[in-house]
Design an enzyme around this catalytic site. Sequence first.
Site, PDB file in Angstrom:
ATOM      1  N   LEU A  79      -5.514   7.205  -4.210  1.00 36.20           N
ATOM      2  CA  LEU A  79      -5.765   6.204  -5.253  1.00 36.20           C
ATOM      3  C   LEU A  79      -5.359   4.796  -4.825  1.00 36.20           C
ATOM      4  O   LEU A  79      -4.412   4.592  -4.078  1.00 36.20           O
ATOM      5  CB  LEU A  79      -5.096   6.593  -6.568  1.00 36.20           C
ATOM      6  CG  LEU A  79      -3.587   6.767  -6.671  1.00 36.20           C
ATOM      7  CD1 LEU A  79      -2.881   5.433  -6.800  1.00 36.20           C
ATOM      8  CD2 LEU A  79      -3.276   7.628  -7.870  1.00 36.20           C
ATOM      9  N   LYS A 109      -4.706  11.628   5.306  1.00 39.53           N
ATOM     10  CA  LYS A 109      -4.265  10.489   4.490  1.00 39.53           C
ATOM     11  C   LYS A 109      -3.881   9.290   5.354  1.00 39.53           C
ATOM     12  O   LYS A 109      -4.319   8.161   5.100  1.00 39.53           O
ATOM     13  CB  LYS A 109      -3.086  10.927   3.611  1.00 39.53           C
ATOM     14  CG  LYS A 109      -2.438   9.805   2.822  1.00 39.53           C
ATOM     15  CD  LYS A 109      -3.416   9.152   1.863  1.00 39.53           C
ATOM     16  CE  LYS A 109      -3.001   7.773   1.449  1.00 39.53           C
ATOM     17  NZ  LYS A 109      -2.279   7.656   0.241  1.00 39.53           N
ATOM     18  N   GLU A 141      -4.220   1.032  -6.164  1.00 40.94           N
ATOM     19  CA  GLU A 141      -3.651   0.365  -7.324  1.00 40.94           C
ATOM     20  C   GLU A 141      -4.761  -0.474  -7.955  1.00 40.94           C
ATOM     21  O   GLU A 141      -5.649  -0.950  -7.272  1.00 40.94           O
ATOM     22  CB  GLU A 141      -2.468  -0.510  -6.912  1.00 40.94           C
ATOM     23  CG  GLU A 141      -1.257   0.344  -6.581  1.00 40.94           C
ATOM     24  CD  GLU A 141      -0.063  -0.484  -6.142  1.00 40.94           C
ATOM     25  OE1 GLU A 141       0.071  -1.635  -6.564  1.00 40.94           O
ATOM     26  OE2 GLU A 141       0.718   0.043  -5.337  1.00 40.94           O
ATOM     27  N   GLY A 169      -9.038 -13.034   5.719  1.00 40.47           N
ATOM     28  CA  GLY A 169      -8.095 -13.889   5.005  1.00 40.47           C
ATOM     29  C   GLY A 169      -6.676 -13.543   5.376  1.00 40.47           C
ATOM     30  O   GLY A 169      -6.359 -13.326   6.544  1.00 40.47           O
ATOM     31  N   THR A 175       2.475  10.399   0.771  1.00 39.02           N
ATOM     32  CA  THR A 175       2.014  10.192   2.148  1.00 39.02           C
ATOM     33  C   THR A 175       3.187  10.440   3.088  1.00 39.02           C
ATOM     34  O   THR A 175       4.232   9.801   2.961  1.00 39.02           O
ATOM     35  CB  THR A 175       1.514   8.749   2.310  1.00 39.02           C
ATOM     36  OG1 THR A 175       0.529   8.517   1.308  1.00 39.02           O
ATOM     37  CG2 THR A 175       0.915   8.511   3.680  1.00 39.02           C
ATOM     38  N   GLY A 235      -1.449  -6.035   2.330  1.00 36.23           N
ATOM     39  CA  GLY A 235      -0.040  -5.889   1.934  1.00 36.23           C
ATOM     40  C   GLY A 235       0.055  -4.697   1.009  1.00 36.23           C
ATOM     41  O   GLY A 235      -0.769  -3.792   1.064  1.00 36.23           O
ATOM     42  N   CYS A 262       1.484   0.530   0.319  1.00 32.32           N
ATOM     43  CA  CYS A 262       0.962   1.651   1.114  1.00 32.32           C
ATOM     44  C   CYS A 262       0.554   1.283   2.536  1.00 32.32           C
ATOM     45  O   CYS A 262       1.187   1.724   3.488  1.00 32.32           O
ATOM     46  CB  CYS A 262      -0.219   2.285   0.386  1.00 32.32           C
ATOM     47  SG  CYS A 262       0.296   3.112  -1.113  1.00 32.32           S
TER      48      CYS A 262
HETATM   49  C1  UDX Z   1      -4.530   1.571  -0.349  1.00 31.68           C
HETATM   50  C2  UDX Z   1      -5.729   2.499  -0.081  1.00 31.68           C
HETATM   51  O1  UDX Z   1      -6.950   1.810  -0.375  1.00 31.68           O
HETATM   52  C3  UDX Z   1      -5.610   3.754  -0.919  1.00 31.68           C
HETATM   53  O2  UDX Z   1      -6.685   4.632  -0.638  1.00 31.68           O
HETATM   54  C4  UDX Z   1      -4.285   4.424  -0.624  1.00 31.68           C
HETATM   55  O3  UDX Z   1      -4.128   5.577  -1.420  1.00 31.68           O
HETATM   56  C5  UDX Z   1      -3.127   3.458  -0.860  1.00 31.68           C
HETATM   57  O4  UDX Z   1      -3.324   2.272  -0.093  1.00 31.68           O
HETATM   58  P1  UDX Z   1      -3.858  -0.175  -2.257  1.00 31.68           P
HETATM   59  O5  UDX Z   1      -2.559  -0.359  -1.559  1.00 31.68           O
HETATM   60  O6  UDX Z   1      -3.872  -0.050  -3.755  1.00 31.68           O
HETATM   61  O7  UDX Z   1      -4.607   1.139  -1.704  1.00 31.68           O
HETATM   62  O8  UDX Z   1      -4.732  -1.445  -1.862  1.00 31.68           O
HETATM   63  P2  UDX Z   1      -6.184  -1.741  -1.282  1.00 31.68           P
HETATM   64  O9  UDX Z   1      -7.125  -2.017  -2.380  1.00 31.68           O
HETATM   65  O10 UDX Z   1      -6.564  -0.741  -0.281  1.00 31.68           O
HETATM   66  O11 UDX Z   1      -5.890  -3.127  -0.556  1.00 31.68           O
HETATM   67  C6  UDX Z   1      -4.882  -3.184   0.472  1.00 31.68           C
HETATM   68  C7  UDX Z   1      -4.675  -4.578   0.938  1.00 31.68           C
HETATM   69  O12 UDX Z   1      -5.743  -4.976   1.784  1.00 31.68           O
HETATM   70  C8  UDX Z   1      -4.566  -5.648  -0.128  1.00 31.68           C
HETATM   71  O13 UDX Z   1      -3.496  -6.511   0.209  1.00 31.68           O
HETATM   72  C9  UDX Z   1      -5.892  -6.387  -0.038  1.00 31.68           C
HETATM   73  O14 UDX Z   1      -5.765  -7.724  -0.444  1.00 31.68           O
HETATM   74  C10 UDX Z   1      -6.198  -6.268   1.438  1.00 31.68           C
HETATM   75  N1  UDX Z   1      -7.628  -6.347   1.753  1.00 31.68           N
HETATM   76  C11 UDX Z   1      -8.481  -5.406   1.266  1.00 31.68           C
HETATM   77  C12 UDX Z   1      -8.091  -7.347   2.591  1.00 31.68           C
HETATM   78  O15 UDX Z   1      -7.335  -8.197   3.066  1.00 31.68           O
HETATM   79  N2  UDX Z   1      -9.425  -7.370   2.913  1.00 31.68           N
HETATM   80  C13 UDX Z   1     -10.308  -6.456   2.426  1.00 31.68           C
HETATM   81  O16 UDX Z   1     -11.493  -6.549   2.764  1.00 31.68           O
HETATM   82  C14 UDX Z   1      -9.817  -5.442   1.583  1.00 31.68           C
END
Ligand code: UDX
Length: 434
Positions: free
Chosen positions: A151, A205, A153, A254, A119, A258, A261
């Site tokens: 993607l 992205k 995690e 909530g 990214t 974090g 990404c």
């Molecule tokens: C994210 C993007 O989803 C992904 O497409 C990109 O390539 C990389 O960044 P990721 O960092 O793995 O992926 O986490 P994600 O599942 O998106 O969750 C991000 C954060 O948001 C987490 O801390 C999660 O707890 C929080 N979250 C997610 C919320 O607080 N509320 C929600 O409804 C969804």
Amino acid sequence: MSVIGTNYLGATHAAGMAEFGHHVIGVDIDADRVKTLNAGESHIFEVGLEPLLAKHTATGRLRFTTDYTEIADWADVHFLALGTPSGPGGAADLSQLHAAIDRLAPLLHEPCLVVGKSTVPVGTALALEERIRRLAPAGDAVEVAWNPEFLREAYAVEDTLRPDRLVFGTHSAHALEVLHEIYSIPLSDRTPLVECDIATAELIKVAANAFLATKISFINAMSQMCQAAGGDVTLLADAIGFDKRIGREFLNAGLGFGGGCLPKDIKALAFRAEELGVTVLSDFIRSVEAINDGQRIELAELAIAQASGDVSGKRIAVLGAAFKPGTDDTRNSPALTVADRLHESGADVRIYDPQARLPPREGFTQVASVEQALLGADIVLHLTEWPEFRQLDPERLGQLVKKKVIIDGRLKLQAASWRNAGWKVVQIGRAGSL
Ligand code: UDX
């Protein structure tokens, strides 16, 4: 093909490409990691990754090296899967990409395609192409394309093998053709494809991540409203989520977002927007960020309020350290920000996470079970919503703690069953619980 960088993104991409039938060499400067990966083992906890690594290091389609000369003449496509962490002022730090290119480019004697997956701020790809062409003996015969990765995690393998869309940012018919060949398997499965110019690919992205962050901050701002007015943010999210134009996903209120990404990518987007004079976007993103930071502060304040304004000497049990369930990743974890803040306010913090292993750190103790965390606790904080925390028995755990107070920072506990067992349950965004 080669995949340069073997962390979450690179290791998964390399294994996924081997699964698609390609011969892949992954490259990393970390010799220990290369050794682990060559043994078919994973250095990170990611569902399904290790079986894929084991399978394809055995089929011979996948191996790893620290030596760039091994890939330079062998591969005709090089994927860049390096980290772009936050640098000064929130700008993306491109030093890993630059270092990789400075190693690779002088070895490129033959025409090849360099495909970015990292990214990056818009404009990076073309600057990298210039840098490569300047350093490479093959000169203009080296081309750059951008193929961003979406993607998540914990679902990295699934998202790589069955992506919900593909984006090919190119500036030549040849590059487009090469990408079509590489992704022929998901394309034959009718994966939606967007073909575009390179700048659009870079922006797609960051726009996706910024939109996801915006959804989360929106619902968290609404949770503040619910708290002030006496509403229930979960029911509100359910109800608006039924509207297909809105959708229920990413509306869980909530502690906020974090990880490695979203936080750094939106910071970098705000920075780049400011550089380009698009302050309408940078101002917007900064308020998304401020809402997110505010949730962590709010949760720590809720805990302090439960201790009548002073947590010094109080024992606080923290459930969850990873930034979200299903991963051992603690980068920019909301749970750890709250734990740190409470420790700084004098609390004795004990933290438990099913997967994340914290390096020894000043101030709080990581323990090996929920029970050890809760023993003698004055307050319990539920900060990462691992499914097993939903199965906990409030009756039994009530016998371990000093005070039956739990703050649910993820709105995922069955509050009624905890209350029936005599607990005070405080849920961020639910007015009735405060
Ligand atoms: C994210 C993007 O989803 C992904 O497409 C990109 O390539 C990389 O960044 P990721 O960092 O793995 O992926 O986490 P994600 O599942 O998106 O969750 C991000 C954060 O948001 C987490 O801390 C999660 O707890 C929080 N979250 C997610 C919320 O607080 N509320 C929600 O409804 C969804």
